[in-house]
Design a protein around this motif. Structure first.
Motif, mmCIF file in Angstrom:
data_model
loop_
_atom_site.group_PDB
_atom_site.id
_atom_site.type_symbol
_atom_site.label_atom_id
_atom_site.label_comp_id
_atom_site.label_asym_id
_atom_site.label_seq_id
_atom_site.Cartn_x
_atom_site.Cartn_y
_atom_site.Cartn_z
ATOM 1 N N ASP A 97 1.118 -1.103 0.164
ATOM 2 C CA ASP A 97 0.493 -0.109 -0.082
ATOM 3 C C ASP A 97 0.765 1.320 -0.223
ATOM 4 O O ASP A 97 2.475 1.259 0.384
ATOM 5 N N ALA A 98 -0.140 2.278 -0.188
ATOM 6 C CA ALA A 98 1.098 3.178 -0.718
ATOM 7 C C ALA A 98 -0.037 4.392 -0.216
ATOM 8 O O ALA A 98 -0.963 4.411 -0.045
ATOM 9 N N LEU A 99 0.607 5.309 0.466
ATOM 10 C CA LEU A 99 -0.012 6.801 1.249
ATOM 11 C C LEU A 99 0.014 8.336 0.607
ATOM 12 O O LEU A 99 1.243 8.719 0.831
ATOM 13 N N PHE A 100 -0.417 9.151 0.001
ATOM 14 C CA PHE A 100 0.570 10.753 -1.273
ATOM 15 C C PHE A 100 -0.189 11.211 0.174
ATOM 16 O O PHE A 100 -1.700 11.176 0.384
ATOM 17 N N ARG A 101 0.167 11.859 1.406
ATOM 18 C CA ARG A 101 -0.507 13.265 1.561
ATOM 19 C C ARG A 101 -0.324 14.619 1.520
ATOM 20 O O ARG A 101 1.400 14.732 1.479
ATOM 21 N N TRP A 102 -0.741 15.017 1.313
ATOM 22 C CA TRP A 102 -0.513 16.820 1.241
ATOM 23 C C TRP A 102 -1.191 17.460 2.602
ATOM 24 O O TRP A 102 -2.129 17.146 3.206
ATOM 25 N N VAL A 117 -3.819 4.154 -1.799
ATOM 26 C CA VAL A 117 -3.384 2.904 -2.597
ATOM 27 C C VAL A 117 -3.345 1.468 -1.961
ATOM 28 O O VAL A 117 -2.320 1.787 -1.335
ATOM 29 N N SER A 118 -4.343 0.814 -2.201
ATOM 30 C CA SER A 118 -3.827 -1.033 -1.663
ATOM 31 C C SER A 118 -4.189 -1.454 -2.519
ATOM 32 O O SER A 118 -4.680 -1.797 -3.653
ATOM 33 N N THR A 119 -3.326 -2.991 -2.206
ATOM 34 C CA THR A 119 -3.836 -4.071 -3.346
ATOM 35 C C THR A 119 -5.176 -4.795 -2.516
ATOM 36 O O THR A 119 -4.950 -5.928 -2.870
ATOM 37 N N SER A 120 -5.463 -4.183 -2.038
ATOM 38 C CA SER A 120 -6.340 -5.172 -0.916
ATOM 39 C C SER A 120 -7.724 -3.673 -0.894
ATOM 40 O O SER A 120 -6.981 -2.801 -0.608
ATOM 41 N N MET A 126 -9.796 8.436 -0.705
ATOM 42 C CA MET A 126 -8.862 9.132 -0.126
ATOM 43 C C MET A 126 -9.506 10.258 1.024
ATOM 44 O O MET A 126 -10.989 9.947 1.315
ATOM 45 N N ARG A 127 -8.783 10.727 1.706
ATOM 46 C CA ARG A 127 -9.381 11.103 2.989
ATOM 47 C C ARG A 127 -8.881 12.599 2.975
ATOM 48 O O ARG A 127 -7.953 13.339 2.647
ATOM 49 N N SER A 128 -9.714 13.666 3.783
ATOM 50 C CA SER A 128 -9.597 14.924 3.947
ATOM 51 C C SER A 128 -10.389 15.421 4.894
ATOM 52 O O SER A 128 -10.885 15.195 5.541
ATOM 53 N N CYS A 129 -9.634 16.442 5.641
ATOM 54 C CA CYS A 129 -9.505 16.308 7.325
ATOM 55 C C CYS A 129 -8.879 18.490 6.978
ATOM 56 O O CYS A 129 -8.407 18.519 6.227
ATOM 57 N N PHE A 137 -13.856 24.426 15.287
ATOM 58 C CA PHE A 137 -14.141 23.804 14.727
ATOM 59 C C PHE A 137 -13.521 22.957 13.426
ATOM 60 O O PHE A 137 -12.071 23.598 13.242
ATOM 61 N N GLY A 138 -13.802 21.865 12.975
ATOM 62 C CA GLY A 138 -13.301 21.237 12.199
ATOM 63 C C GLY A 138 -14.107 20.506 10.664
ATOM 64 O O GLY A 138 -15.380 19.792 11.718
ATOM 65 N N ALA A 139 -14.426 19.592 10.281
ATOM 66 C CA ALA A 139 -14.601 18.614 9.571
ATOM 67 C C ALA A 139 -13.538 17.720 8.862
ATOM 68 O O ALA A 139 -12.601 18.356 8.670
ATOM 69 N N PHE A 140 -13.864 16.558 8.480
ATOM 70 C CA PHE A 140 -13.347 15.827 7.331
ATOM 71 C C PHE A 140 -13.922 14.498 6.965
ATOM 72 O O PHE A 140 -15.745 14.936 7.229
ATOM 73 N N GLY A 141 -13.237 14.007 6.888
ATOM 74 C CA GLY A 141 -14.430 12.673 5.148
ATOM 75 C C GLY A 141 -13.117 11.817 5.190
ATOM 76 O O GLY A 141 -12.162 11.981 5.195
ATOM 77 N N VAL A 142 -13.830 10.305 4.823
ATOM 78 C CA VAL A 142 -13.069 9.723 4.101
ATOM 79 C C VAL A 142 -14.286 8.894 2.887
ATOM 80 O O VAL A 142 -15.779 8.691 3.530
ATOM 81 N N PHE A 143 -13.685 9.006 1.679
ATOM 82 C CA PHE A 143 -13.938 8.812 0.471
ATOM 83 C C PHE A 143 -13.540 7.360 0.051
ATOM 84 O O PHE A 143 -12.562 7.116 -0.024
ATOM 85 N N PRO A 144 -14.473 6.115 0.209
ATOM 86 C CA PRO A 144 -13.647 4.836 -0.732
ATOM 87 C C PRO A 144 -14.272 4.997 -2.314
ATOM 88 O O PRO A 144 -15.348 5.194 -2.553
ATOM 89 N N LEU A 145 -12.953 5.295 -2.554
ATOM 90 C CA LEU A 145 -13.402 5.888 -4.183
ATOM 91 C C LEU A 145 -13.298 4.636 -4.988
ATOM 92 O O LEU A 145 -14.291 3.891 -5.984
ATOM 93 N N LEU A 146 -12.995 3.251 -4.565
ATOM 94 C CA LEU A 146 -12.821 1.854 -5.178
ATOM 95 C C LEU A 146 -12.551 0.763 -4.562
ATOM 96 O O LEU A 146 -12.036 0.912 -3.879
ATOM 97 N N LEU A 147 -13.608 0.100 -4.751
ATOM 98 C CA LEU A 147 -14.001 -0.877 -3.990
ATOM 99 C C LEU A 147 -14.175 -2.150 -4.599
ATOM 100 O O LEU A 147 -15.086 -1.940 -5.797
ATOM 101 N N ARG A 148 -14.051 -3.557 -4.651
ATOM 102 C CA ARG A 148 -14.603 -4.154 -5.366
ATOM 103 C C ARG A 148 -16.129 -4.519 -5.089
ATOM 104 O O ARG A 148 -16.561 -4.887 -6.060
ATOM 105 N N LYS A 149 -16.507 -4.233 -3.414
ATOM 106 C CA LYS A 149 -17.965 -4.744 -3.457
ATOM 107 C C LYS A 149 -17.885 -3.918 -2.039
ATOM 108 O O LYS A 149 -17.522 -3.842 -1.316
ATOM 109 N N ARG A 150 -19.052 -2.952 -2.720
ATOM 110 C CA ARG A 150 -19.357 -2.021 -1.284
ATOM 111 C C ARG A 150 -21.146 -2.639 -1.143
ATOM 112 O O ARG A 150 -22.332 -2.905 -1.840
#
Length: 423
Positions: A97-102, A117-120, A126-129, A137-150
């Protein structure tokens, strides 16, 4: 007379004690803490997780991690990991797996965006905060963009809002594509009063969950002392009741000790070195009769300790009812730095000893020994150096003085300051 004036030898420099950098800073879990509820990261949970998991590799497995930060843009970094069995068989797989962070602010990990990105599953996430310390105050989100099955609403993403200050934190996590009866995903409230921290968290287990059902609630109470700086000793004791079914008791203690050392590679003025010693204990037992009846052993515990002898060596050990483990890590502070670690695990069932191996390369920070800084280095009083610091006295415990006792950490390197002022 002239011979006496010009023959005087210069006075030796004041004696100092080396203060090594932390072996790992910041902890990987601390970089993502704003994506989780304050309840899940408070009560010493990050420190305990680091103590019981870091450098303890799975038996007969290897782990390779690469952490890079470009020189021209310190706001971004990349972490890539490859793990797998040492004696790979046809049905075994190597995970990567790999994680690119800004990160918006180099010194503030609370506002960021990253791509994972990951092999599983999830293959791409994508994650953002975004957090505004001025307002809390703050806001955050976690969004799976590619999944084998939802298969559930959570597979389409999570969003959350939070408020945080030094004494209070509350927030809620939502699923934007959830059904009407799946609201909310979780909610929490954590408050700190002096040395006491208390918190509750609501996590519904089923759809159409009721707030009056205690199975959906968790509560915790903690007592802690210390500023949060690695240079100050700290102690944290916590009790937690999880969803009326499990009881967890834990404590974590961080100790800062100084020992005398004669290092032929250092100057004669170096008389000692600072060591970091950590202890942790966690007990988990079931309070639900149905769960206890179905398990032969409904209680679990683990105790662990770590010792950072200098900037290069870290020794860790932990023990539990099923196994005991020892880990040794060596870090070279080159550019980039390299860390080699090996762990040994003994299973109490069959008595076998199995080993794990890890290697890590890092360019996320530059660290070296700190010395002769009046804010935190131990000095013997001298006329040439009148700055206040930590006094080294033979046979006595060193005393923290000056800015450290006053809580002024601005003069310290970033990794030796308290983590932040957010609960």
């Amino acid at each position: 007379m002239w011979n006496w004036l010009f023959s005087r030898e210069p006075k030796p420099p004041p004696q100092v004690v080396l203060v090594p950098p932390l072996f790992d800073f910041p902890p990987m879990a601390a970089r993502n803490r704003m994506l989780h509820s304050a309840y899940d990261v408070a009560f010493g949970k990050i420190a305990l997780a680091s103590l019981f998991t870091d450098y303890f590799h799975p038996a007969r497995h290897f782990s390779t991690r690469l952490m890079l930060k470009p020189i021209d843009d310190p706001h971004v970094d990349l972490i890539a990991t490859v793990t797998g069995p040492l004696d790979r068989k046809p049905h075994d797989s190597i995970m990567g797996d790999a994680l690119f962070r800004w990160q918006s602010d180099v010194n503030d990990p609370h506002t960021f965006m990253d791509l994972y990105v990951s092999t599983s599953d999830p293959i791409l996430q994508m994650r953002s905060c975004a957090y505004y310390p001025k307002y809390g105050f703050g806001a955050f989100g976690v969004f799976p963009l590619l999944l084998r099955k939802r298969v559930s609403s959570q597979d389409y993403g999570l969003m959350g809002m939070r408020y945080g200050s030094g004494n209070l934190s509350f927030g809620v996590t939502l699923m934007p594509f959830a059904l009407k009866d799946e609201f909310p995903k979780s909610a929490w409230l954590v408050s700190k009063m002096g040395r006491v921290t208390a918190g509750v968290q609501f996590e519904p287990q089923k759809r159409k969950a009721k707030f009056s059902n205690l199975k959906n609630w968790s509560c915790a109470l903690g007592y802690g002392i210390g500023s949060g700086s690695p240079l100050c000793p700290s102690f944290n004791f916590n009790l937690e009741l999880v969803k009326s079914s499990q009881f967890i008791a834990s404590f974590y203690q961080h100790m800062v000790v100084q020992r005398r050392v004669k290092n032929p590679f250092e100057e004669n003025s170096v008389v000692g070195i600072t060591n970091y010693i950590d202890f942790g204990f966690e007990l988990l037992t079931s309070v639900d009769e149905a769960i206890a009846a179905s398990n032969i052993s409904d209680a679990s515990f683990q105790i662990g300790a770590s010792w950072q002898a200098n900037k290069n060596f870290l020794l860790k050990a932990k023990a539990g009812p099923r196994s005991s483990s020892v880990a040794l890590a060596f870090k070279s502070w080159w550019k980039p730095s390299f860390t080699i670690s090996i762990s040994a695990t003994r299973d109490r069932g069959d008595g076998k000893m199995q080993y794990g191996f890890g290697i890590q390369s890092e360019s996320l920070r530059e660290a070296s020994y700190q010395r002769a800084d009046p804010n935190f280095v131990m000095l013997t009083p001298s006329k040439e150096h009148l700055a206040e610091g930590i006094v080294w006295e033979t046979g006595k415990r060193p005393m923290f003085k000056s800015d450290i006792d006053a809580g002024h950490f601005d003069g310290l390197p970033k990794e030796l300051r308290p983590t932040d002022k957010i609960l």
